[in-house]
Design an enzyme around this catalytic site. Structure first.
Site, PDB file in Angstrom:
ATOM      1  N   HIS A  77      -3.703   5.891   3.681  1.00 28.88           N
ATOM      2  CA  HIS A  77      -4.445   4.707   3.249  1.00 28.88           C
ATOM      3  C   HIS A  77      -3.798   3.424   3.759  1.00 28.88           C
ATOM      4  O   HIS A  77      -4.476   2.529   4.275  1.00 28.88           O
ATOM      5  CB  HIS A  77      -4.528   4.703   1.723  1.00 28.88           C
ATOM      6  CG  HIS A  77      -5.431   3.673   1.136  1.00 28.88           C
ATOM      7  ND1 HIS A  77      -5.017   2.391   0.848  1.00 28.88           N
ATOM      8  CD2 HIS A  77      -6.731   3.734   0.759  1.00 28.88           C
ATOM      9  CE1 HIS A  77      -6.014   1.709   0.321  1.00 28.88           C
ATOM     10  NE2 HIS A  77      -7.075   2.504   0.254  1.00 28.88           N
ATOM     11  N   SER A 129     -11.433  -1.148  -0.285  1.00 32.23           N
ATOM     12  CA  SER A 129     -10.114  -1.074   0.374  1.00 32.23           C
ATOM     13  C   SER A 129     -10.223  -1.401   1.849  1.00 32.23           C
ATOM     14  O   SER A 129      -9.310  -1.987   2.437  1.00 32.23           O
ATOM     15  CB  SER A 129      -9.525   0.330   0.220  1.00 32.23           C
ATOM     16  OG  SER A 129      -8.908   0.505  -1.023  1.00 32.23           O
ATOM     17  N   ASP A 137       0.835  -1.201   0.000  1.00 27.68           N
ATOM     18  CA  ASP A 137       0.000   0.000   0.000  1.00 27.68           C
ATOM     19  C   ASP A 137       0.871   1.252   0.000  1.00 27.68           C
ATOM     20  O   ASP A 137       1.967   1.247  -0.566  1.00 27.68           O
ATOM     21  CB  ASP A 137      -0.951  -0.024   1.208  1.00 27.68           C
ATOM     22  CG  ASP A 137      -2.292   0.615   0.885  1.00 27.68           C
ATOM     23  OD1 ASP A 137      -2.365   1.861   0.900  1.00 27.68           O
ATOM     24  OD2 ASP A 137      -3.253  -0.113   0.621  1.00 27.68           O
TER      25      ASP A 137
END
Length: 777
Positions: A220, A555, A145
């Site tokens: 994220h 996600s 990520d």
């Protein structure tokens, strides 16, 4: 006239010259290409890398040119390399017999307090999967990520034991990241940027806002890592909403972050180079992760460049072949059909649902009618305030009364010190945010948005009263405004409501099946909560509140499944990746935890089907003891690749063994999936499945079938008997149709039960009397 013709001729000659120059430049311009060589032929990674350099040097003419061209050597999980090549060089190297294929580098994009109680994994219950597995201790979750914020409390190692002995990775230092930033919880951190830099030559690493290290700028990566395996953090809330103790699915599992995604200001977001992702996968295989959690998505696969030509899926095949469970996001392009991504049968693909949690926000009209809208408004209560509906906004002789996107078309309409009602059909929050910004700039005090109820994400900042209602409630408010001389409204702070009567839905943005490239392979596989999930983030995140943020997307659903898999891995370390997939699919909830039907949001709300949620919503406790599993190994994946038409040589290099596909080629319907999907049934078809007993040694299972509408399903045998000598049993399924016309998909189920376990797989059947027919009606 002659002068005019001469001018035209000169223009054409100039254009041809420019086009030729452009073509010549494209032929000589070097771009990153991924050269895939299949399963590695040597165990020594240094030897593998040297062979890559030799191959490149023989093409380019010197070792120095090869060193300058080389971006990555993939040498642990598989063999290949990324290098800067011209089109002609790429073609030459692709013609070498040892090369499977060469493709240009591509890009992928980025696709909790209540979640675990909702799924039945309360830490307060001493007799559940969470505590039976010591909360996932010794299991390593790899995350590819945007990096990690190591100082987050979600990665504290209080009460965590020594680093597992099998771990072979490390903690790589870089900008604002020291090797000592890792601990017994965050045991690994690496970053991969060479592919990104090669494709973005103007990117200035010294001026970039992102950190050239494993440190997370975007937030994220930190968010998804903490959902999967974050430690306990007490008293966490989002401005008072969704309060409680925060933790990941496997709070004692270990986290290894592989940063392959980078913030680029010119691109106004985060992008991930496939060559960087491939290197991250290669390193994760080497380091010894047990689970790979990947909340990244590529384009919807609407062409033939999939599976063995998809480097992402190819790299993940090698991870699965090494026993790593790979969990990927299904994408955020729903609710349209055939939008699901990450569709290879060795990938566990995740859809997103809502939680049984909402944030009702009371709207009290002047007639004392109370309407419960949805928002995350945490500011002070807005007392009785004038309520208006902008009439007759005009643009180019068109009227846009009350349309949220047209609020700026009538600047003379006074909104100062008032709450504004508007309607929208937009599915994007950006359009609503602009409307809220205009109302604020005009001196307005609040905004009520009437929108399609499928669009659930919060559209405004939390400090401005911005409340969403559906069209029916919006019309009620409009009727009140038009029937009252001086309409007023009061808006209170949002509250947190959990449990009944809040229902569970497959959220609108969650990408849907059927699988666009291999429709007989059901995708998505499973669903998990992915809406307004509270988890850790980076301080740079614009939604950050005290180190935490509420985000939505597949996600977020993906690491929920990764956390559950980590617990199951601790309980069943000997299981294959396919066994874990089977366990969670065959035991999933097809109703919500309260027994209510699960609906799917879309242009109209409907009861969910396998193309919305795969097997259903993950049920961790049931998945721990599934009774039977539909296991898969290399031969099943070879069967799939043969059925898809890939040649013997390519498959042999992929799997590392000589493979000869049968003639005629096998049926994809016989791949031993925990589902049956028949996209083109004409008369009758018979397929085979094999189940393996992982429950009591002496067991007897009987079949029951809920057939799809107009479809006959006959299972032989109807009873399966297991004992110490008979662990696996095969059965056939004969499926025939009574329909006389082409139909859409109808759904049913096939269940094996021993009175304790119910092993359920979804059935999806489409009748195609006229084959290969496109129905445009």
């Amino acid at each position: 006239m002659r002068s005019f013709r001469s001018s035209i001729l000169l223009v054409l000659l100039s254009l041809i010259t420019v086009l030729n120059a452009t073509r010549a430049r494209s032929e000589t311009e070097s771009k990153v290409h991924i050269v895939y060589l299949g399963e590695k032929k040597h165990h020594d990674p240094e030897f593998v890398t040297e062979s890559h350099h030799q191959m490149l040097a023989s093409l380019l003419g010197s070792k120095k040119d090869a060193d300058d061209s080389m971006v990555y050597s993939y040498r642990h999980g598989f063999s290949g390399f990324a290098a800067k090549l011209t089109k002609s060089q790429a073609k030459k190297i692709a013609d070498l017999p040892e090369v499977v294929h060469v493709i240009p580098d591509g890009f992928h994009e980025l696709a909790t307090t209540r979640t675990w109680e909702y799924l039945g994994l309360s830490s307060a219950n001493p007799k559940n999967l969470l505590n039976d597995t010591n909360m996932g201790d010794q299991v390593i979750i790899g995350v590819i990520d945007t990096g990690v914020w190591p100082e987050s409390e979600s990665f504290n190692d209080n009460g965590v034991g020594p680093i597992p002995r099998k771990w072979k990775g490390g903690c790589e230092s870089g900008e604002n990241f020291r090797s000592t930033d890792c601990n017994r919880k965050l045991i690994g951190a690496k970053y991969f940027i060479n592919g990104f830099l090669a494709e973005n030559k103007g990117f200035n690493t010294t001026e970039s806002r992102d950190y050239i290290s494993a440190r997370d700028f975007d937030g994220h990566g930190t968010h998804v890592a903490s959902i999967a395996g974050g430690s306990f953090v007490p008293n966490v809330s989002y401005k008072g909403l969704a309060g409680g103790t925060l933790r990941g699915g496997a709070p004692r599992a270990r986290i290894a972050m592989y940063k392959a995604c980078w913030f680029h200001e010119e691109l106004k977001g985060v992008t991930c180079s496939d060559s960087d992702i491939m290197k991250a996968i290669d390193e994760a295989i080497h380091d010894g992760v047990d689970v790979l959690s990947i909340s990244l998505v590529g384009q919807i696969p609407l062409n033939s460049e999939t599976d063995i030509r998809d480097e992402f899926a190819t790299g993940l095949f090698h991870a699965v072949a090494k026993g790593i469970v790979v969990v990927c996001a299904g994408g955020n392009d729903g609710p349209a059909a055939q939008t699901v991504v990450n569709i290879a049968p060795w990938i566990l693909t995740v859809a997103a649902t809502t939680l049984d949690r909402s944030f009702p926000t009371p709207i009290t009209l002047g007639n004392n009618k109370v309407i419960l809208g949805q928002a995350t408004y945490t500011g002070p209560e807005l007392g009785l305030t004038s309520l208006v509906y902008p009439e007759n906004a005009r643009n180019n002789n068109e009227t846009f009364s009350g349309v949220c996107e047209s609020l700026n078309l009538n600047p003379n309409y006074t909104m100062a010190m008032k709450v504004v009602l508007c309607f929208t059909a937009s599915r994007t929050n950006a359009a609503i945010s602009r409307a809220a910004s205009f109302v604020k700039a005009a001196g307005g005090l609040g905004l009520i948005i009437s929108r399609n109820p499928v669009y659930t994400l919060s559209p405004c900042n939390d400090d401005f009263p911005c409340v969403a209602v559906d069209y029916e409630l919006g019309t009620d408010i409009l009727s009140y405004i038009r029937s009252t001389r001086s309409p007023v409204v009061k808006i209170q702070r949002s509250r947190t409501l959990s449990g009944q009567p809040v229902g569970t839905k497959v959220v609108n943005f969650s990408s849907r099946g059927p699988n666009s490239m291999s429709p007989a392979i059901l995708k998505p596989d499973i669903a998990a909560p992915g809406v307004r999930i509270l988890a850790a983030t980076s301080p740079n995140d614009t939604l950050n509140v005290g180190g935490f943020a509420m985000l939505s997307g597949t996600s977020m659903a993906t690491p929920v499944i990764s956390g559950v898999i980590a617990l199951l891995k601790a309980l069943h370390p000997e299981w294959s990746p396919a066994a874990f997939r089977s366990a969670i699919v065959t035991t999933a909830w097809r109703t919500d935890p309260f027994g209510e039907q699960i609906f799917a949001e879309g242009s109209s709300r409907k009861v969910s089907d396998p193309f919305d949620y795969g097997g259903g919503i993950v049920n961790p406790e049931k998945a721990a003891e599934p009774g039977l599993i539909y296991d898969m190994g290399p031969q099943d994946y070879i069967l799939y690749l043969c059925s898809a038409g890939y040649n013997d040589s390519s498959i042999s290099q992929l799997v590392g063994q000589i493979t000869v596909c049968s003639n005629p080629k096998p049926s994809v319907l016989d791949v031993n999936l925990p589902s049956i999907t028949i996209p083109n049934l004409k008369d009758e078809v018979t397929l085979t499945r094999t189940v393996t007993n992982v429950g009591l040694v002496d067991s007897v299972y009987k079949v029951s079938v809920e057939p799809p509408l107009g479809v006959r399903v006959v299972v032989t045998p109807e009873t399966l008997v297991f004992n110490s000598k008979t662990i696996s049993v095969s059965f056939t399924v004969r499926v025939s149709t009574t329909h006389k016309i082409n139909t859409g998909y109808y759904f049913g189920s096939l269940t094996w039960t021993d009175s304790v376990h119910n092993v359920v797989i979804p059935l999806s059947v489409r009748t195609q009397i006229l084959q290969n027919y496109y129905d445009e009606n």
